[in-house]
Design an enzyme around this catalytic site. Structure first.
Site, PDB file in Angstrom:
ATOM      1  CD  GLU A  88      -9.323   8.462  10.595  1.00 34.74           C
ATOM      2  OE1 GLU A  88      -8.772   9.508  10.237  1.00 34.74           O
ATOM      3  OE2 GLU A  88      -8.690   7.440  10.910  1.00 34.74           O
ATOM      4  CB  ALA A  89      -7.413   6.159   7.497  1.00 32.81           C
ATOM      5  CG  ASP A 136      -2.628  -0.275  -2.452  1.00 36.30           C
ATOM      6  OD1 ASP A 136      -2.578   0.887  -1.994  1.00 36.30           O
ATOM      7  OD2 ASP A 136      -3.232  -1.197  -1.883  1.00 36.30           O
ATOM      8  CB  THR A 142     -10.427   1.278  12.681  1.00 41.60           C
ATOM      9  OG1 THR A 142     -10.958   2.350  13.450  1.00 41.60           O
ATOM     10  CG2 THR A 142      -9.577   1.836  11.558  1.00 41.60           C
ATOM     11  CB  SER A 175      -0.964  -0.033   1.186  1.00 43.78           C
ATOM     12  OG  SER A 175      -1.927   0.987   1.079  1.00 43.78           O
ATOM     13  CG  HIS A 176      -0.164   4.127   2.880  1.00 44.14           C
ATOM     14  ND1 HIS A 176      -1.295   3.343   2.927  1.00 44.14           N
ATOM     15  CD2 HIS A 176       0.116   4.448   4.155  1.00 44.14           C
ATOM     16  CE1 HIS A 176      -1.681   3.217   4.183  1.00 44.14           C
ATOM     17  NE2 HIS A 176      -0.841   3.882   4.948  1.00 44.14           N
TER      18      HIS A 176
END
Length: 588
Positions: free
Chosen positions: A397-398, A299, A372, A147-148
């Site tokens: 929220e992310a 991604d 979450t 991902s990040h």
């Protein structure tokens, strides 16, 4: 605990990759015990799959770990999913170093177990894997991505047959299966040439965009003259965003050329995360005279956006603001369909804004919150569908947003398309994202968030802080916890502690409706009844970082009063509740 020598010997016995095998041999020969201790202690498979630095070792990402994980997963899936071998597994990958090879090793391991594999032949964004699992009715899916995360990391994400990220007890079952399948069956990629390896990349990509079109009203009125800048942050999204813009007839966007193409080195960013300030994207927008900036993480499962005001200043929309915009759009489309409003359900994570909850109380649809993570949001959506609800949207929220019924996971491409359509529609009505949000606040109440964290490198201190919060007030009755009763001049009205399983609003059992959290997690609701000002404050530990995170949202009719309240609450949280000065906590 296994001895370090045994762990090293086991590695040298099993690893057939000359490079990573030599890494461990060299560390052993040079007696680098500190580094060996870091790398050789097992990190077990969890609901998030695997993610870590690409190098040799049991706690890292490498060929051996990928093969062992794939073998164990294959055995578990075959024994728990009906017709798993013929239904097959979907395997995709991003552009990071080793991603292609590890996708191929994953496919080869499943083929060696006699399973059909649908291996993507090109780079895909993460949501394509759960979409393909749903579309093909596959037994499971694997995406190779981090991902990040920073460039040196990679990961292994798993989707179950329901096309949602795995939850318990499957994580423990898969981990146990990996533990008894450590001997690699094959290191060869020859199996990729067998009839069990199927390439449906082109038709799945076409089906993905066909499905995406179902979520659009296509009622843009007169298209205003707008310029959009898009950054893929050196990731895989650009080709998908381009195809989407062309398909929906949006005005061509301006790419941030330095970040447009996939590059595993991520040369212009330290952390390829759209939540970080995008100076290069904003500079491009300023140069081109653009009004909006769009961003996806590498991604492309997350999305962020910024809007230029008439004075030239930029507003980076928060995840909660985007979630509110999307929820309102989804609600409008649903209401125009004539379907019964009480059969509509929207979802948000428990640390996200309560704005949608306020919308639900006014409009009459069902709002549900969950823990979450999209493994929870996706499974909550499926549960609601099973009870007769339609669930067209969910978010956290992310900057993670879920649209439609075919992908129960966050999707940065779908979010970008939905955002652009909304903006074009708003501008045709003389509105902007900011003005539209203000209208929603006037209707449902003003909501403002302020999230952050305190750094604490000592887990024992974090435990001590949360023990104190649970024993903050001295009561005669010690049968239940004694949390703080006031914060920022507001009276605490409800406490939900998902660590010990306590909800003050649910007597006599006081059991919460949400499942327990693996770490510390407490949510407080507080209110000033005279002014109507409220807050929701959630404090929790991070599963991967030495942090105490807080998620704070204030709400009310008076915007100024809410804005003034939030810093006071954060100050009291740090100074009084967490005793930041005493424990040298660093606030960010």
């Amino acid at each position: 605990m296994e001895s370090l020598k045994h762990l090293v010997d086991q590695w040298l016995l099993l690893d057939k990759n000359d490079g990573t095998r030599a890494e461990i041999q060299n560390l052993w020969d040079t007696e680098n015990i500190v580094e060996l201790e870091r790398r050789m202690r097992h990190v077990y498979f969890g609901t998030a799959g695997l993610r870590g630095k690409m190098e040799a070792g049991w706690s890292r990402m490498n060929d051996l770990i990928v093969i062992q994980t794939s073998q164990g997963l294959a055995e578990y899936v075959v024994s728990h999913v009906r017709d798993a071998s013929s239904r097959g597994v979907v395997v995709g990958h991003d552009h990071r170093h080793n991603s292609l090879r590890w996708a191929q090793l994953t496919a080869a391991a499943f083929i060696a177990k006699g399973m059909r594999v649908y291996l993507f032949s090109e780079l895909v964004h993460t949501p394509m894997v759960p979409f393909a699992v749903m579309e093909l009715s596959a037994a499971c899916g694997v995406m190779i991505t981090a991902s990040h995360n920073p460039k040196d990391d990679n990961g292994y994400k798993v989707y179950w047959e329901n096309a949602v990220q795995i939850i318990g007890p499957h994580d423990k079952g898969i981990s146990a299966s990996i533990g008894i399948n450590l001997e690699p069956i094959t290191w060869s990629l020859e199996g990729l040439h067998s009839s069990l390896c199927v390439d449906k990349t082109a038709e799945l990509r076409k089906a993905y965009f066909t499905n995406l079109q179902k979520n659009f009203s296509r009622d843009y009125y007169q298209k205003p003259n707008l310029k959009f800048v898009n950054t893929s942050m050196h990731g895989v999204s650009d080709s998908f965003i381009k195809q989407g813009f062309e398909l929906f007839g949006f005005p061509a966007y301006i790419p941030v050329k330095e970040q447009q193409l996939p590059d595993p080195e991520f040369p212009t960013v330290r952390f390829p995360n759209p939540e970080e300030k995008g100076d290069l994207a904003l500079a491009t927008a300023d140069k081109e005279g653009a009004t909006y900036v769009l961003a996806q993480d590498p991604d492309s499962d997350r999305f962020s956006a910024a809007e230029r005001s008439s004075d030239g200043n930029w507003t980076v929309l928060t995840g909660d603001q985007l979630g509110t915009l999307f929820a309102s759009r989804v609600l409008d489309i649903y209401k125009s369909s004539g379907k019964p409003i009480d059969k509509l359900a929207l979802i948000a994570s428990t640390v996200s804004s309560k704005m949608i909850e306020a919308m639900a109380s006014v409009e009459g649809f069902k709002f549900v919150e969950c823990l979450t993570g999209f493994k929870f949001i996706g499974n909550t959506a499926l549960d609601l569908v099973g009870h007769g609800y339609e669930v067209p949207f969910g978010y956290e929220e992310a900057i993670g947003f879920m649209f439609g019924s075919s992908i129960r996971d966050k999707d940065g491409v779908a979010a970008a398309m939905n955002f652009v359509e909304l903006i074009i529609t708003l501008h045709s009505q003389g509105k902007t994202a900011k003005s539209y949000l203000l209208g929603l606040y006037e209707k449902y109440g003003f909501f403002q968030t302020s999230n952050g964290y305190f750094i604490c490198n000592d887990p024992s201190i974090i435990d001590r802080i949360f023990v104190r919060i649970r024993n903050f007030e001295v009561y005669i009755n010690h049968s239940k916890p004694s949390y703080p009763r006031m914060i920022g001049g507001l009276t605490v009205t409800r406490i939900v502690d998902l660590t010990i399983g306590y909800d003050s609003a649910n007597p006599p059992t006081y059991k919460p409706s949400l499942p327990l959290s693996s770490g510390h997690m407490i949510q407080f609701r507080a209110e000033n009844k005279e002014t109507g000002t409220r807050i929701v404050l959630t404090t929790r530990t991070s599963g991967t970082e030495p942090k105490i995170k807080y998620y704070l949202e204030g709400s009310g009719k008076d915007i100024t009063r809410v804005a003034e309240l939030l810093p006071k609450v954060i100050e009291e949280l740090g100074e009084v509740w967490l005793e930041a000065a005493k424990y040298n906590l660093i606030c960010s």
